[in-house]
Scaffold this motif. Structure first.
Motif, mmCIF file in Angstrom:
data_model
loop_
_atom_site.group_PDB
_atom_site.id
_atom_site.type_symbol
_atom_site.label_atom_id
_atom_site.label_comp_id
_atom_site.label_asym_id
_atom_site.label_seq_id
_atom_site.Cartn_x
_atom_site.Cartn_y
_atom_site.Cartn_z
ATOM 1 N N VAL A 1 1.087 -4.623 -8.575
ATOM 2 C CA VAL A 1 0.499 -3.920 -7.429
ATOM 3 C C VAL A 1 0.656 -4.756 -6.165
ATOM 4 O O VAL A 1 1.065 -4.247 -5.114
ATOM 5 N N ARG A 2 0.357 -6.050 -6.229
ATOM 6 C CA ARG A 2 0.502 -6.910 -5.044
ATOM 7 C C ARG A 2 1.954 -6.987 -4.593
ATOM 8 O O ARG A 2 2.264 -6.961 -3.400
ATOM 9 N N TRP A 3 2.839 -7.090 -5.575
ATOM 10 C CA TRP A 3 4.279 -7.127 -5.284
ATOM 11 C C TRP A 3 4.715 -5.842 -4.579
ATOM 12 O O TRP A 3 5.449 -5.879 -3.590
ATOM 13 N N PHE A 4 4.237 -4.696 -5.061
ATOM 14 C CA PHE A 4 4.580 -3.416 -4.454
ATOM 15 C C PHE A 4 4.149 -3.381 -2.991
ATOM 16 O O PHE A 4 4.912 -2.971 -2.105
ATOM 17 N N TRP A 5 2.908 -3.807 -2.729
ATOM 18 C CA TRP A 5 2.412 -3.753 -1.354
ATOM 19 C C TRP A 5 3.165 -4.721 -0.451
ATOM 20 O O TRP A 5 3.479 -4.402 0.695
ATOM 21 N N ASN A 6 3.468 -5.901 -0.946
ATOM 22 C CA ASN A 6 4.166 -6.873 -0.102
ATOM 23 C C ASN A 6 5.576 -6.414 0.246
ATOM 24 O O ASN A 6 6.056 -6.639 1.364
ATOM 25 N N ILE A 7 6.259 -5.755 -0.691
ATOM 26 C CA ILE A 7 7.554 -5.167 -0.360
ATOM 27 C C ILE A 7 7.371 -4.088 0.700
ATOM 28 O O ILE A 7 8.146 -3.978 1.655
ATOM 29 N N SER A 8 6.333 -3.280 0.547
ATOM 30 C CA SER A 8 6.104 -2.160 1.458
ATOM 31 C C SER A 8 5.855 -2.633 2.881
ATOM 32 O O SER A 8 6.227 -1.944 3.845
ATOM 33 N N PHE B 1 4.538 6.943 15.255
ATOM 34 C CA PHE B 1 4.439 7.659 13.991
ATOM 35 C C PHE B 1 5.816 8.198 13.615
ATOM 36 O O PHE B 1 6.335 9.111 14.264
ATOM 37 N N ASP B 2 6.426 7.610 12.591
ATOM 38 C CA ASP B 2 7.755 8.005 12.137
ATOM 39 C C ASP B 2 7.784 7.851 10.623
ATOM 40 O O ASP B 2 7.886 6.737 10.108
ATOM 41 N N THR B 3 7.701 8.941 9.891
ATOM 42 C CA THR B 3 7.608 8.850 8.434
ATOM 43 C C THR B 3 8.932 8.481 7.775
ATOM 44 O O THR B 3 8.987 8.340 6.553
ATOM 45 N N GLU B 4 10.005 8.315 8.552
ATOM 46 C CA GLU B 4 11.245 7.771 8.009
ATOM 47 C C GLU B 4 11.174 6.248 7.918
ATOM 48 O O GLU B 4 12.032 5.624 7.297
ATOM 49 N N ASP B 5 10.177 5.669 8.551
ATOM 50 C CA ASP B 5 9.983 4.217 8.592
ATOM 51 C C ASP B 5 9.131 3.804 7.388
ATOM 52 O O ASP B 5 7.996 4.263 7.228
ATOM 53 N N GLY B 6 9.673 2.915 6.538
ATOM 54 C CA GLY B 6 8.940 2.480 5.358
ATOM 55 C C GLY B 6 7.630 1.798 5.684
ATOM 56 O O GLY B 6 6.638 1.941 4.949
ATOM 57 N N ARG B 7 7.597 1.055 6.784
ATOM 58 C CA ARG B 7 6.348 0.374 7.170
ATOM 59 C C ARG B 7 5.287 1.394 7.590
ATOM 60 O O ARG B 7 4.085 1.187 7.335
ATOM 61 N N VAL B 8 5.707 2.489 8.204
ATOM 62 C CA VAL B 8 4.765 3.555 8.546
ATOM 63 C C VAL B 8 4.205 4.182 7.272
ATOM 64 O O VAL B 8 3.000 4.425 7.150
ATOM 65 N N ARG B 9 5.073 4.431 6.289
ATOM 66 C CA ARG B 9 4.591 5.011 5.038
ATOM 67 C C ARG B 9 3.635 4.053 4.327
ATOM 68 O O ARG B 9 2.656 4.491 3.702
ATOM 69 N N ALA B 10 3.898 2.752 4.425
ATOM 70 C CA ALA B 10 2.976 1.774 3.841
ATOM 71 C C ALA B 10 1.610 1.864 4.510
ATOM 72 O O ALA B 10 0.570 1.802 3.840
ATOM 73 N N PHE B 11 1.602 2.014 5.831
ATOM 74 C CA PHE B 11 0.330 2.172 6.542
ATOM 75 C C PHE B 11 -0.384 3.444 6.094
ATOM 76 O O PHE B 11 -1.600 3.443 5.858
ATOM 77 N N LEU B 12 0.360 4.549 5.974
ATOM 78 C CA LEU B 12 -0.261 5.806 5.569
ATOM 79 C C LEU B 12 -0.855 5.698 4.172
ATOM 80 O O LEU B 12 -1.932 6.262 3.899
ATOM 81 N N LEU B 13 -0.190 4.973 3.282
ATOM 82 C CA LEU B 13 -0.722 4.771 1.935
ATOM 83 C C LEU B 13 -2.032 3.988 1.984
ATOM 84 O O LEU B 13 -3.007 4.337 1.306
ATOM 85 N N TRP B 14 -2.031 2.909 2.769
ATOM 86 C CA TRP B 14 -3.272 2.144 2.903
ATOM 87 C C TRP B 14 -4.372 3.032 3.462
ATOM 88 O O TRP B 14 -5.496 3.048 2.941
ATOM 89 N N GLU B 15 -4.067 3.786 4.513
ATOM 90 C CA GLU B 15 -5.071 4.619 5.164
ATOM 91 C C GLU B 15 -5.605 5.695 4.220
ATOM 92 O O GLU B 15 -6.807 5.969 4.184
#
Length: 318
Positions: free
Chosen positions: A126-133, A177-191
């Protein structure tokens, strides 16, 4: 190319057909549609190949030979295990929110070698997944990073090395806000995970997973318009409104006894709500941005965003 090279007349299904079948079975699980590429790359990785993007197709076809059916079957099982991990351990409710498609391939390879990880391995994963994200590891489809990550995940799954992702640090919260951006998707997952229960305009809970599965990125609506910061990631909310009703208007038409708990459930702090009520739109976005950024940074520090090596034996204290 590989589908053509491995075609056998006695079999009705080509490799392309089998990949489509795997994608359909994952979609039927409720996770939604995954791309063909990570499914194919999982099949290639299970053959022992790390260079899943630049493999020589003729050599790969020769290697798998008559064992292709078995390899594809193993890949399907591993991919479903990876999807269950994403949904129930990593907090990814639908496929389109996976920050990088390579993560699905890497997780499937791990579960191919380690179908039943123990608790410490699961937490490390899980930590590895988030750090990649949070990182830029796979921005632009970095082939070198993927080869290295496949090598590391295979070594970890087979007990030959700790889990590593060297040289990657969390990237800052994106401004747009750009859902093609992986870092944006990581933020949305956290949120999504941090603000779990959201309330609708009627005061009833919103079924977020169903809404995100049906509407995709369009579920995220702009709160305010008419400001230079309208494209901000902090100016989005998952809140259905009556047809033709802007989100801001729908919110401001609510009585305060409904508005306050609703906005808190959606990650709008009181200071930001005060700016929204005063129609200070830029100040609203600035206040909400600061609050969300602070909360996400706390999560990054909590889960180990500064680390690049996790050894499960150390986690267990042995």
């Amino acid at each position: 190319m590989v589908s053509a090279l491995t075609y056998q007349a006695e079999h009705a299904d080509t490799l392309t057909d089998r990949i489509s079948g795997i994608r359909e079975s994952i979609a039927d699980s409720g996770f939604g549609d995954v791309a063909a590429e990570p499914v194919f790359q999982t099949i290639v990785a299970i053959t022992g190949e790390d260079d899943v993007q630049g493999a020589r197709w003729t050599a790969l076809a020769d290697r798998v030979g008559n064992t292709l059916d078995g390899i594809v079957g193993q890949a399907e099982v591993a991919l479903h295990r990876a999807v269950r991990f994403l949904r129930y351990e990593a907090g990814v409710p639908v496929a389109w929110l996976v920050p990088y498609p390579q993560q699905l391939t890497l997780l499937a390879l791990f579960f191919h070698h380690r179908p039943d990880p123990d608790g410490a391995q699961g937490r490390a994963l899980v930590r590895w997944f988030w750090n990649i994200s949070w990182s830029t590891a796979f921005v632009g489809g970095n082939a070198f990073q993927l080869r290295r990550a496949l090598h590391h995940i295979r070594a970890y799954a087979t007990g030959r090395a700790p889990l590593r992702l060297p040289g990657q640090q969390p990237q800052p919260l994106p401004e747009r806000f750009d859902t093609e951006d992986g870092r944006v998707r990581a933020f949305l997952l956290w949120e999504l995970n941090h603000f779990g229960q959201r309330y609708g305009l009627d005061g009833e809970p919103i079924d977020l997973v169903d809404l995100l599965a049906r509407s995709g990125p369009a579920a995220y609506r702009r709160i305010v318009t008419g400001t230079r910061d309208a494209a901000s990631i902090a100016n989005r909310i998952v809140l259905p409104t009556p047809p033709g009703t802007p989100v801001r208007d729908a919110l401001l038409n609510l009585p305060l006894k409904l508005l306050r708990p609703l906005t808190v459930s959606h990650g709008i702090p009181p200071a930001a709500l005060a700016q929204l009520l005063a129609d200070h739109r830029e100040d609203f976005i600035r206040e909400r941005t600061a609050a969300l950024d602070s909360l996400e940074q706390q999560f990054i520090q909590q889960i180990g965003g500064e680390a690049n090596t996790w050894n499960t034996s150390q986690e267990d204290g042995s």
